[in-house]
Structures are given as structure tokens and as C-alpha cells.
Design a protein around this motif. Structure first.
Motif, PDB file in Angstrom:
ATOM      1  N   UNK A 185     -82.751  56.576 117.278  1.00  0.00           N
ATOM      2  CA  UNK A 185     -81.937  57.721 117.717  1.00  0.00           C
ATOM      3  C   UNK A 185     -82.740  58.621 118.661  1.00  0.00           C
ATOM      4  N   UNK A 186     -84.015  58.837 118.338  1.00  0.00           N
ATOM      5  CA  UNK A 186     -84.851  59.681 119.193  1.00  0.00           C
ATOM      6  C   UNK A 186     -85.075  59.025 120.550  1.00  0.00           C
ATOM      7  N   UNK A 187     -85.248  57.709 120.562  1.00  0.00           N
ATOM      8  CA  UNK A 187     -85.405  57.010 121.835  1.00  0.00           C
ATOM      9  C   UNK A 187     -84.128  57.120 122.678  1.00  0.00           C
ATOM     10  N   UNK A 188     -82.983  57.045 122.023  1.00  0.00           N
ATOM     11  CA  UNK A 188     -81.711  57.154 122.741  1.00  0.00           C
ATOM     12  C   UNK A 188     -81.537  58.552 123.326  1.00  0.00           C
ATOM     13  N   UNK A 189     -81.927  59.543 122.547  1.00  0.00           N
ATOM     14  CA  UNK A 189     -81.845  60.917 123.056  1.00  0.00           C
ATOM     15  C   UNK A 189     -82.741  61.106 124.270  1.00  0.00           C
ATOM     16  N   UNK A 196     -83.598  58.934 126.394  1.00  0.00           N
ATOM     17  CA  UNK A 196     -83.046  58.197 127.532  1.00  0.00           C
ATOM     18  C   UNK A 196     -81.662  58.710 127.934  1.00  0.00           C
ATOM     19  N   UNK A 197     -81.219  59.817 127.315  1.00  0.00           N
ATOM     20  CA  UNK A 197     -79.890  60.389 127.615  1.00  0.00           C
ATOM     21  C   UNK A 197     -78.757  59.397 127.359  1.00  0.00           C
ATOM     22  N   UNK A 198     -78.903  58.641 126.265  1.00  0.00           N
ATOM     23  CA  UNK A 198     -77.869  57.690 125.865  1.00  0.00           C
ATOM     24  C   UNK A 198     -77.088  58.283 124.695  1.00  0.00           C
ATOM     25  N   UNK A 199     -75.767  58.318 124.812  1.00  0.00           N
ATOM     26  CA  UNK A 199     -74.934  58.879 123.752  1.00  0.00           C
ATOM     27  C   UNK A 199     -74.429  57.763 122.843  1.00  0.00           C
ATOM     28  N   UNK A 200     -74.253  58.112 121.571  1.00  0.00           N
ATOM     29  CA  UNK A 200     -73.768  57.154 120.578  1.00  0.00           C
ATOM     30  C   UNK A 200     -72.386  57.603 120.109  1.00  0.00           C
ATOM     31  N   UNK A 201     -71.391  56.763 120.325  1.00  0.00           N
ATOM     32  CA  UNK A 201     -70.014  57.082 119.946  1.00  0.00           C
ATOM     33  C   UNK A 201     -69.614  56.240 118.741  1.00  0.00           C
ATOM     34  N   UNK A 202     -69.191  56.915 117.662  1.00  0.00           N
ATOM     35  CA  UNK A 202     -68.719  56.224 116.464  1.00  0.00           C
ATOM     36  C   UNK A 202     -67.214  56.023 116.558  1.00  0.00           C
ATOM     37  N   UNK A 203     -66.711  54.941 115.977  1.00  0.00           N
ATOM     38  CA  UNK A 203     -65.293  54.607 116.081  1.00  0.00           C
ATOM     39  C   UNK A 203     -64.421  55.698 115.474  1.00  0.00           C
TER      40      UNK A 203
END
Length: 238
Positions: free
Chosen positions: A4-8, A10-17
Motif C-alpha cells: 500500500x505504501x509503495x502504491x501511494x 507511485x500515486x496509484x489508487x486502489x478501488x474496491x468493488x
């Protein structure tokens, strides 16, 4: 959480269904729920294996000398061809034959082990810390032993590392239908193991040369032995 920290970063968002855009709180809560689920699943799996053991079924993998019973999940039967090899190994060991010679003869005769390409001393004896050798497997005397070895995940690498459990935590169940070795032969083999294990180093048979017992034939995999010399040079043969 590390991902999650790596995604943040890299400015990558995580969308849950169902929950939409995930935030730090959702990641933490769902991570905790996932960890609890896996722990509960592990406990249920262990209870299921213990039930298999109480029913006289194997709770682990197949040992050499057995095959899966047709149409019966978790049940094994004796493979007579492999069982004869097991009896041969125990008999020769009790008679005092060296383990490396037993392994070399099996390789020479083209007998394949259950795992790996060749028979070795460790296949028969096991490791120095793990009771995993053929000569220590109580299934051959008609006793199923489970929970000898557990696994713990190394937090640094994420790999599961085997650890030998205390003998007080081992589970045993009688399985006379799986007996291959008579009890007197089993006891004689274990007594032989104790004698060989605690024989003083000064009385043990030492290899005469640096590569004794290590060279193997490239064709059949059996051990190579010395056969005299040729003009002062050693001759090695299969």
C-alpha cells in the motif's frame, strides 16, 4: 501495508468493488481480518488432519513403500514391490552393511527412490536435526506419526522454514494394515542406529581418500570405487 505504501508513493489508487476508493484505515482493517481468517483456517486444517490420523489415515505425504488406495481419499496401501526394497534396506542395515554401500547397491540395481534421482545416505538416515530418513519412519512398523515437523514463516524473506517439533507434540496412531517391517527387525534397526550414532569417531570407519563415497557414475548414478592403479595413477570404476 508495505505494498500500500509503495502504491501511494507511485500515486496509484486502489478501488474496491463495494467500498470505492480505499484509504489507509480500510487497508489496515482488511489486512487484520485477512490475517485472522488465515490463522483460523490453519487451525481448522490441523483439526481436520488430526481427525484423519484418528481414523487410521495418513495425515501427511506418501512414504516409499506405499501407494494411494484407489477411490479412497487419504488412504494408502502397501506397494509390495517397494515394500520388498524397504525390507532389504532394514535387513542389510541390521546385518552391519554401511549405509553408503546400501545406497550404492540400490543405485546400481536401477531402483529409483521416491524423491530425487539417486539413493543417498541422507535418504536412509535423515538429516542431523530432522528425523526424516527411511530408517526412522515408524510407518514401516505400523505406526503413523504426525506433527514431527512444523513450519514458520521468516518475516525477512516470507519463506516457510521447517522446524522440528518437540517429541511431546508428536501425534501417533496405530495402523497395523500398513506394517511392512516386523517389530523385532524394527527394534534391531533402531538399536543399530544408536550404536552407530554414538560410536566414537576414533572407531568409525573413515574414508581412505578425500573423494571416497562422493564420486558417482554418470550413466547409472551408482557409487564409484577404486580398482587398483595404472602406472601409479588410481583407477576408478562403477
Amino acid at each position: 501495508m508495505k505494498i500500500w505504501k509503495h502504491m501511494q508513493f507511485a500515486n496509484v489508487r486502489l478501488l474496491a468493488v463495494h467500498d470505492g476508493l480505499a484509504d489507509q484505515i480500510q487497508i489496515g482493517v482488511r489486512g487484520l481480518i485477512g490475517a485472522l481468517y488465515l490463522t483460523d483456517l490453519a487451525h481448522k486444517t490441523r483439526r481436520g488432519l488430526e481427525g484423519q490420523l484418528r481414523a487410521g489415515k495418513r495425515a501427511g505425504g506418501r512414504a516409499y513403500g506405499y501407494r494411494k488406495a484407489d477411490g479412497k481419499v487419504g488412504e494408502h496401501t502397501i506397494d509390495e514391490a517397494e515394500a520388498d526394497i524397504v525390507r532389504r534396506i532394514f535387513t542389510e542395515f541390521v546385518q552391519g552393511k554401511a549405509l553408503r554401500n546400501i545406497a550404492a547397491d540400490l543405485n546400481r540395481d536401477g531402483i529409483k527412490p521416491y524423491k530425487g534421482k539417486y539413493w543417498t545416505v541422507s535418504t536412509l538416515w535423515g538429516g542431523t536435526t530432522r528425523p526424516s530418513g527411511l530408517l526412522t519412519n515408524e510407518i514401516y512398523r505400523g505406526v503413523i506419526v504426525w506433527n514431527k515437523v512444523g513450519k514458520a514463516k521468516d518475516p525477512r524473506t516470507g519463506k516457510r522454514v521447517p522446524r522440528v517439533n518437540p517429541e511431546s507434540e508428536w501425534h501417533r496412531a496405530d495402523a497395523p494394515h500398513l506394517r511392512i517391517i516386523p517389530e523385532d527387525l524394527w527394534q534391531a534397526a533402531q538399536a543399530q542406529r544408536v550404536r552407530r550414532k554414538y560410536t566414537p569417531r576414533s572407531l568409525q570407519q573413515r574414508p581412505r581418500r578425500m573423494l571416497s563415497g562422493l564420486l558417482r557414475c554418470a550413466c547409472c548414478g551408482s557409487g564409484m570405487v577404486s580398482d587398483g592403479s595404472d602406472h601409479g595413477r588410481p583407477v576408478i570404476q562403477c
